[in-house]
Design an enzyme around this catalytic site. Structure first.
Site, PDB file in Angstrom:
ATOM      1  N   PRO A  56     -18.897 -28.126  40.382  1.00 39.37           N
ATOM      2  CG  PRO A  56     -19.219 -30.472  41.580  1.00 39.37           C
ATOM      3  CD  PRO A  56     -18.831 -28.664  42.313  1.00 39.37           C
ATOM      4  CE1 TYR A  78     -21.454 -29.450  30.892  1.00 40.01           C
ATOM      5  CE2 TYR A  78     -21.300 -30.396  29.130  1.00 40.01           C
ATOM      6  CZ  TYR A  78     -21.540 -29.939  30.096  1.00 40.01           C
ATOM      7  OH  TYR A  78     -22.143 -31.368  30.968  1.00 40.01           O
ATOM      8  CE1 TYR A  93     -24.229 -29.018  34.488  1.00 38.36           C
ATOM      9  CE2 TYR A  93     -25.040 -29.395  32.068  1.00 38.36           C
ATOM     10  CZ  TYR A  93     -24.096 -29.756  33.642  1.00 38.36           C
ATOM     11  OH  TYR A  93     -22.650 -30.366  33.097  1.00 38.36           O
ATOM     12  CE  LYS A 131     -15.365 -27.541  30.561  1.00 33.20           C
ATOM     13  NZ  LYS A 131     -15.228 -28.243  29.974  1.00 33.20           N
ATOM     14  CG  HIS A 136     -24.505 -37.037  25.711  1.00 32.63           C
ATOM     15  ND1 HIS A 136     -25.349 -37.086  27.391  1.00 32.63           N
ATOM     16  CD2 HIS A 136     -24.951 -38.573  25.292  1.00 32.63           C
ATOM     17  CE1 HIS A 136     -26.312 -38.249  27.285  1.00 32.63           C
ATOM     18  NE2 HIS A 136     -25.429 -38.879  26.141  1.00 32.63           N
TER      19      HIS A 136
END
Ligand code: FAD
Ligand code: DHB
Length: 390
Positions: free
Chosen positions: A292, A384, A200, A296, A72
């Site tokens: 979460p 990220y 998200y 990570k 991605h």
């Protein structure tokens, strides 16, 4: 029994450590409380940082990940029923790979067993002992009999609920902990993902996350009450809530399908310092837990054992204890960076029970800033996809 490195726990941390040590010519034995089938089926993490995927590739266990993993280049933030893409690769040059943690575990178990590695499943009553001296051992029960594993060092890779952390005297450790006033209900659904990228979503009804495992499997999460009983979440309620929280004003639709698996996960931040006590080294979730929301936990576990394998290799090959002496402090710098990022993502996206309108306005301002400012988006993006140096 005797080996060089005694490893407790066959999660990503313990298995990868055993594999990396083998590549360095160092022997280990892995002791696991559960059965092989159980740990190969346990649905958990799914997002691999580029550095994690590259390490698995370099270590010769990336073949299936390369074929089945989904690469991605961005993620989506959803709030106010609108979508905002964070173009991770444009901002950082790096990507992420979606590949289930249990698939990583399967690949590592197969690699270890093919190489003649020893993993003892269904061991009981594991007790690390004499870790302060230079002849540590692990006592345990296996196949009904009492056993001893003598080794040079013990790697405690037995996760948050393991026993190794308790082998460190309370006076020799500091614990930092924060509990969040919500949990995640995670489901695996047999339906094609409704979005090409991870979503998200922050909504008035709470947080929701849309992820995936394959072109036919969608992974979804909902913010729920801490210790929420699963019985309160029949499948219809789960879909209704996901539809409401993920819904947008631009006609996006969420496909529904049979729910194959569901479970509730508590959310906490936890760090124990130092991560080493004498000849006992705590790696992965045994030493630290992050909420979460930043994806990570497994990546941190991998970072710990990569450095640990390097440090042990230096010690065995040249007698240099420098990297091993520095290991805990080196890991903890990354742990705290990731702890901050994960907490930031979590508090930006979830609705805490006591939040007033002021808090909600601040949350919205943070989200608007990330959606509207390249500098803010880049900061999210570099955390990220994973920072190389911390
Ligand atoms: P574990 O995977 O917990 O492995 C520890 C092993 O030790 C287990 O197999 C256990 O059975 C064994 N064990 C325990 N006690 C004993 C004992 N006494 N004796 C012998 N063996 C023992 N992380 C990410 O990076 N990305 C994500 O997208 C992500 N999403 C997540 C979503 C959810 C719902 C959850 C729950 C976690 C998520 N995580 C994520 C976190 C990630 O799953 C963990 O950080 C990761 O499993 C840590 O690996 P570990 O090897 O340290 O510990
Ligand atoms: C997944 C898990 C996470 O914790 C996250 O932040 C993103 C995706 C997943 O399981 O796919």
């Amino acid at each position: 029994m005797r080996t060089q490195v005694g490893i407790v726990g066959a999660g990503p941390a313990g298995l990868l450590l055993s594999h990396l040590l083998w590549l360095e010519g160092i022997e280990s034995v892995v002791l696991e409380a559960r059965g092989r089938e159980y740990i190969e089926q346990r649905v958990r993490a799914g997002v691999l940082e580029q550095g994690t995927a590259e390490l698995l590739e370099r270590a010769g266990v990336g073949e299936r990940m390369r074929r089945q993993g989904m690469v991605h280049h961005g993620i989506e933030l959803r709030f106010g029923r609108r979508r905002h893409r964070v173009p991770l690769t444009d901002l950082t040059g790096k990507s992420l790979t979606i590949y289930g943690q249990q698939e990583v575990v399967k690949d590592l178990i197969r690699a270890r067993l093919d190489a003649g590695g020893q993993i003892l499943f269904e061991v009981d009553d594991v007790r690390p002992e004499a870790v302060e001296g230079d002849r540590p051992l692990v006592r345990f029960r296996y196949g009904g009999g009492e056993q001893e594993l003598h080794c040079d060092v013990v790697a405690g890779c037995d996760g948050f609920h393991g026993v190794c952390r308790d082998a460190v005297p309370a006076a020799a450790r500091s614990v930092y902990q924060h509990d969040y006033p919500y949990a995640w209900l995670g489901v695996l659904a047999q339906v094609a993902p409704s979005s090409d990228e991870i979503v998200y979503a922050s909504s008035e009804r709470g947080f929701a996350l849309h992820s995936m495992r394959s072109p036919q499997l969608t992974r979804l999460y909902l913010q729920v009450e801490p210790d929420e009983p699963l019985e309160r979440w029949p499948d219809e309620r789960i879909w209704e809530e996901l539809q409401a929280r993920l819904g947008t004003d631009d006609g996006w639709t969420l496909g529904e399908g049979p729910i194959l698996e569901k479970g509730v996960t508590a959310m906490r931040s936890f760090v124990v310092e130092p991560m080493r006590f004498g000849r006992l080294l705590l790696a992965g979730d045994a030493a630290h837990i992050v909420p979460p929301t930043g994806a990570k936990g497994m990546n941190l576990a991998v970072a710990d054992v990569r450095l640990l394998a390097e440090a042990l290799a230096a010690w065995y090959k040249t007698g240099d204890t420098g990297p091993l002496d520095a290991w805990s402090a080196t890991c903890l710098r990354r742990v705290w960076r990731v702890q901050d990022f994960s907490t930031w993502m979590t508090t930006m996206l979830h609705r805490a029970p006591g939040d007033d309108d002021f808090q909600r306005k601040l949350q919205r301002a943070r989200l608007e800033y990330v959606a509207g400012s390249e500098a803010a988006a880049r900061s999210l993006a570099e955390n990220y996809v994973g920072l190389e140096r911390v």
